[in-house]
Design an enzyme around this catalytic site. Structure first.
Site, PDB file in Angstrom:
ATOM      1  CB  SER A 265      37.806  37.846  36.232  1.00 52.39           C
ATOM      2  OG  SER A 265      36.467  38.209  36.003  1.00 52.39           O
TER       3      SER A 265
ATOM      4  CB  CYS B 271      33.477  33.222  35.876  1.00 57.05           C
ATOM      5  SG  CYS B 271      34.319  34.670  35.198  1.00 57.05           S
TER       6      CYS B 271
ATOM      7  CG  ASP C 254      33.394  37.896  37.619  1.00 57.50           C
ATOM      8  OD1 ASP C 254      32.896  38.847  36.995  1.00 57.50           O
ATOM      9  OD2 ASP C 254      34.612  37.779  37.815  1.00 57.50           O
TER      10      ASP C 254
ATOM     11  CD1 TRP D 154      31.405  38.989  29.154  1.00 60.91           C
ATOM     12  CD2 TRP D 154      32.332  38.447  31.123  1.00 60.91           C
ATOM     13  NE1 TRP D 154      32.297  37.961  28.938  1.00 60.91           N
ATOM     14  CE2 TRP D 154      32.885  37.618  30.126  1.00 60.91           C
ATOM     15  CE3 TRP D 154      32.777  38.302  32.436  1.00 60.91           C
ATOM     16  CZ2 TRP D 154      33.852  36.642  30.390  1.00 60.91           C
ATOM     17  CZ3 TRP D 154      33.730  37.323  32.712  1.00 60.91           C
ATOM     18  CH2 TRP D 154      34.261  36.511  31.696  1.00 60.91           C
TER      19      TRP D 154
END
Length: 666
Positions: free
Chosen positions: A446, A618, A663, A665
Site C-alpha cells: 500500500s 488496513c 485493504d 492481507w
C-alpha cells in the site's frame, strides 16, 4: 487559362504544364482524402477490439490439435494457472487430451461452440481477488458472463474456485462462474470445488480433483488408462554459442527493457525506480520496520493515495549459489526451456534464453515450501528407496501422507534448498527443477504517500520478515530483506527497484467534507499516511475538510510508534482531528484498536450514522479486520439499538455504497 504569369500571358506549353500540375494537385488531394478517410474510419468506427475479441479461436485450436478438454484459469499469483496445468496434464490418464488456457487470450463468446467437439469439457480454475473481484486476466470473461445471453446447452463444464475465508467475499468469482454457466444452459459435470488458502488450498484442490476425475469417467463413459506418470512439458535447449545481448537478465517482457526504459510501465514493462530514502522507522525492539522512497520523476507514472506499488524482488544470491553447488551445475549456462506443445501460447515457463542463475534469481520461487506435485515429480530422482517412498507418500492424499507433508514440509517450512539438503539421494536435473518451480511473484505494498504532495516519489512502509524455523534454519522474507539491503549511499550509486503501480478502489471520499475514520495498526498505517497528507493538502487549498480520525496500534510507544513525529504534527496542525493509539504491550493486559473503537462508540456511531463518515481498515485480515468488524457490529447494537442481524446488514450496505473499505492481507 490565359491569365498573367510573372513574365506575361501563359504560352501553350505553360498552359499544359499548369494543367498537368493541377491534375497532380487534384489527384494528390483525392488520394490524401482517401488515406485520411481510411485511417480516420478505422479509428472512429466500431472495429474488432483485439484485446476483447482475440484473433485466435480456442475451438479451432482444439480441433486442430485433437483436444477435448480446455482448462481456463483466472490467476493473479500463478496458483490457479498451476492447478489448470495439472488438470490439463491429468487428462491423458483418461484417454482425453487437455490444454490449459488464459481466457484473456481468446474470444470467450466461442464457448457455446464447444459442443461441436465430441466428449468435450471446459474446466475453470477461478481465483477471487481483492473485494470479491475476478483476477485481471479473467475480467473480460467475467464481464462477458454478466452481459451475455448465449445458449450454452450441450457445453459440459466444471469449476474449482480459489479463495480465502478470511476475506468477506470468499470465492465470489468461482461461485459466480459456476452459477452463471449453469444459468446459461451449461451442463455441470461435477460439483463446484472451493479451495481455502487460509487453510490448505492445495489439499482442497487435490481432494476435489480425486472425486472430479471419477465423475468425468462416469459422465463420458471412459476409464483411467494407468497410473500417474511424469510427463515433461518443456525440453531443455543449451545455447553454447549465443550473443549475450540476446539473453534475458531479469526482464519480465521486452528484452533489454531495463537498459532502455520506455513508458507506459506495467507488469510486463517495469520501471527501475531509484531508491532515494531507506530509513528505519522503529526506535527499538528486535524487528526492522522501514520507510522507503522510490523516485518516479522520469517515468510518467501517476498514482493516487490508496493505490498499490508492485515490486519485483530477487532471491538471495547465497541461496541460489547453494542450490547450484548442491546440484553440481554451472549456473551461468545459457539455456531455454521450450514447450513440447508447439501449439501452446506459453512457449517458455519464464523469459528465455536465460541462465540458470538468472532463472533462480529473478524468475522462480525458491523460498516457499514446494507443492505436492513438485515432490511427486522430483521423487523419481531419488536413489534411496526410503526417501522416494516418503516423497511419494507426502504427495498422496492418504491421511498418513497429508500428516507427513504437513509436519515435514509445511510446519518445518522447508523450501527447495532445505529439501535437497535433507534428502541426500535426491539429485534432479536442474532444468526439470526449473520447470517445476512456480514463478516468483510481485509483492504489493500500500503506497504510503499522496501524489498531491509527492508527485515524483512513491513511499513504502514495510516490516522485514526474518525468524528461525523448526529445523533451525534462518528464514528470510525475499522482498523485505531485498528492500532492506537497498541502502542509499553517498557515492552517487543508487539502487533501483523494478516496479509499477496497480490501481485500487481504496479511495478518500469524493467530498473532502465527509469525515473519515481510519483503522490501521502496524504497517497497516501505510495508506493512511497518504490519506492524511492529502487531507492536509486539501485544507491548504481552502477546501472544507471533514473530521479525520486515525486509530493506530503498535506494541510499545517507545519502540514502534511508526511516523510518530509526522502524525503528532498533523494533529497539532488540526489536520488529524483525533489520533488514537493502542500500545498493545505497554501494560499487563493487551489493548488493540478494536478496544479503542468501543471506548469511543457514541462519537463513532454519530459520525457513521448521521454524518456520512467513511470507514477504512488496513492490515491483517485474519484477526484484526474481523475484530474491527465485530467492534462496529457491537457499536451499532449498543448505541444504534440494532439487532445483530441488522448490524451485519447495516455494515454490508456501507460496503456496497463504498463507505466501508478494506485493504487487508492474510
Amino acid at each position: 487559362w490565359n491569365y498573367a504569369l510573372p513574365n506575361g500571358p501563359a504560352s501553350r506549353m505553360e498552359r499544359v504544364t499548369l494543367l498537368g500540375s493541377l491534375d497532380i494537385f487534384v489527384f494528390s488531394l483525392i488520394a490524401g482524402l482517401l488515406i485520411y478517410w481510411f485511417f480516420f474510419r478505422k479509428k472512429t468506427e466500431p472495429v474488432l477490439d483485439l484485446k476483447t475479441f482475440p484473433a485466435t479461436s480456442f475451438i479451432e485450436k482444439m480441433k486442430k490439435t485433437n483436444r477435448n478438454v480446455v482448462v481456463f484459469y483466472g490467476s493473479q499469483t500463478g496458483t490457479a494457472e498451476e492447478f489448470a496445468n495439472r488438470l490439463a496434464k491429468d487428462a491423458h490418464r483418461y484417454g482425453m487430451k487437455g490444454m490449459a488456457t488464459d481466457p484473456e487470450e481468446y474470444d470467450m463468446s466461442e464457448l457455446s461452440r464447444l459442443k461441436e467437439i465430441p466428449n468435450s469439457m471446459a474446466v475453470f480454475c477461478m481465483a477471487t481477488y481483492g473485494e470479491g473481484d475476478p483476477t485481471d486476466n479473467a475480467q473480460e470473461f467475467y464481464d462477458w458472463m454478466q452481459g451475455t445471453d448465449d445458449d450454452l446447452e450441450g457445453v459440459n463444464f466444471a469449476v474449482f474456485g480459489l479463495g480465502n475465508k478470511t476475506y468477506e467475499h470468499f470465492n465470489a468469482t468461482g461461485n459466480y462462474t459456476d452459477k452463471r454457466l449453469a444459468e446459461l444452459g451449461g451442463k455441470r459435470v461435477f460439483d463446484l470445488g472451493l479451495g481455502d488458502d487460509d487453510s490448505n488450498l492445495e489439499e482442497d484442490f487435490i481432494s476435489w480433483k480425486e472425486q472430479f476425475w471419477p465423475a468425468v469417467c462416469e459422465f463420458f463413459g471412459v476409464e483411467a488408462t494407468g497410473e500417474e506418470s511424469s510427463i515433461r512439458q518443456f525440453e531443455l535447449v543449451v545455447h553454447n554459442d549465443i550473443n549475450m545481448n540476446q539473453v534475458y537478465t531479469g526482464e519480465m517482457g521486452r528484452l533489454k527493457s531495463f537498459q532502455t526504459q520506455k513508458p507506459p510501465f506495467d507488469s510486463k514493462n517495469l520501471f527501475l525506480a531509484p531508491v532515494t530514502v531507506n530509513r528505519k522507522l522503529n526506535k527499538g525492539g528486535n524487528r526492522h520496520l522501514m520507510h522507503i522512497e522510490l523516485d518516479i520523476m522520469d517515468s510518467k507514472i501517476r498514482y493516487d493515495a490508496g493505490d498499490h506499488v508492485a515490486v519485483y524482488p530477487t532471491n538471495d544470491a547465497a541461496v541460489v549459489n547453494r542450490i547450484g553447488e548442491r546440484l553440481g551445475v554451472d549456473l551461468d549456462t545459457v539455456i531455454s526451456l521450450k514447450n513440447l506443445d508447439e501449439e501452446s501460447n506459453k512457449k517458455h515457463p519464464f523469459p528465455c534464453p536465460s541462465t540458470y542463475r538468472t532463472a533462480l534469481t529473478h524468475y522462480l520461487d525458491i523460498n516457499n515450501t514446494p507443492r505436492k506435485n513438485v515432490l511427486y515429480e522430483l521423487s523419481q530422482y531419488t536413489s534411496d528407496p526410503q526417501e522416494q517412498e516418503n516423497m511419494r507418500k507426502m504427495a498422496s492424499a492418504s491421511p498418513e501422507g497429508k500428516a507427513l507433508y504437513q509436519s515435514w514440509v509445511l510446519d518445518s517450512e522447508r523450501n527447495i534448498l532445505a529439501i535437497l539438503e535433507d534428502l541426500p539421494s535426491l539429485n534432479p536435473p536442474v532444468d526439470h527443477l526449473c520447470e517445476l518451480l512456480p514463478r516468483l511473484q510481485a509483492r504489493y505494498y500500500s503506497i504510503a504517500s499522496s501524489n498531491k504532495v509527492h508527485p515524483t516519489s512513491i513511499h513504502i512502509c514495510a516490516v522485514v520478515i526474518e525468524y528461525t524455523t523448526k529445523t533451525g534454519r534462518f528464514y528470510k522474507g525475499v522482498a523485505t530483506n531485498w528492500l532492506k539491503n537497498k541502502e542509499v549511499t553517498e557515492n552517487g550509486h543508487k539502487h533501483t527497484v523494478p516496479m509499477y503501480v496497480r490501481r485500487s478502489q481504496f479511495r478518500l471520499p469524493f467530498k473532502p467534507s465527509n469525515p473519515v475514520i481510519m483503522i490501521g495498526p502496524g504497517t497497516g498505517i501505510a495508506p493512511f499516511v497518504g490519506f492524511i497528507q492529502e487531507r492536509a493538502w486539501q485544507k491548504e487549498q481552502g477546501k472544507d475538510v471533514g473530521e479525520t480520525i486515525l486509530y493506530f496500534g503498535c506494541r510499545h510507544k517507545n519502540e514502534d510508534f511508526l511516523y510518530q513525529q509526522e502524525l503528532e504534527e498533523f494533529e497539532r496542525a488540526g489536520v488529524l482531528t483525533q489520533l488514537n493509539v493502542a500500545f498493545s504491550r505497554d501494560q499487563e493486559h493487551k489493548i488493540y484498536v478494536q478496544h479503542l473503537l468501543k471506548k469511543n462508540k457514541e462519537q463513532l456511531w454519530k459520525l457513521i450514522h448521521s454524518n456520512n463518515a467513511h470507514i477504512y481498515v488496513c492490515g491483517d485480515a485474519r484477526n484484526m479486520a474481523r475484530d474491527v468488524h465485530t467492534a462496529f457490529y457491537e457499536i451499532a447494537e449498543e448505541v444504534g439499538g440494532l439487532t445483530h442481524t441488522q448490524a451485519v446488514d447495516y455494515f454490508k450496505k456501507l460496503m456496497t455504497k463504498g463507505r466501508y473499505s478494506q485493504d487487508v492481507w492474510s
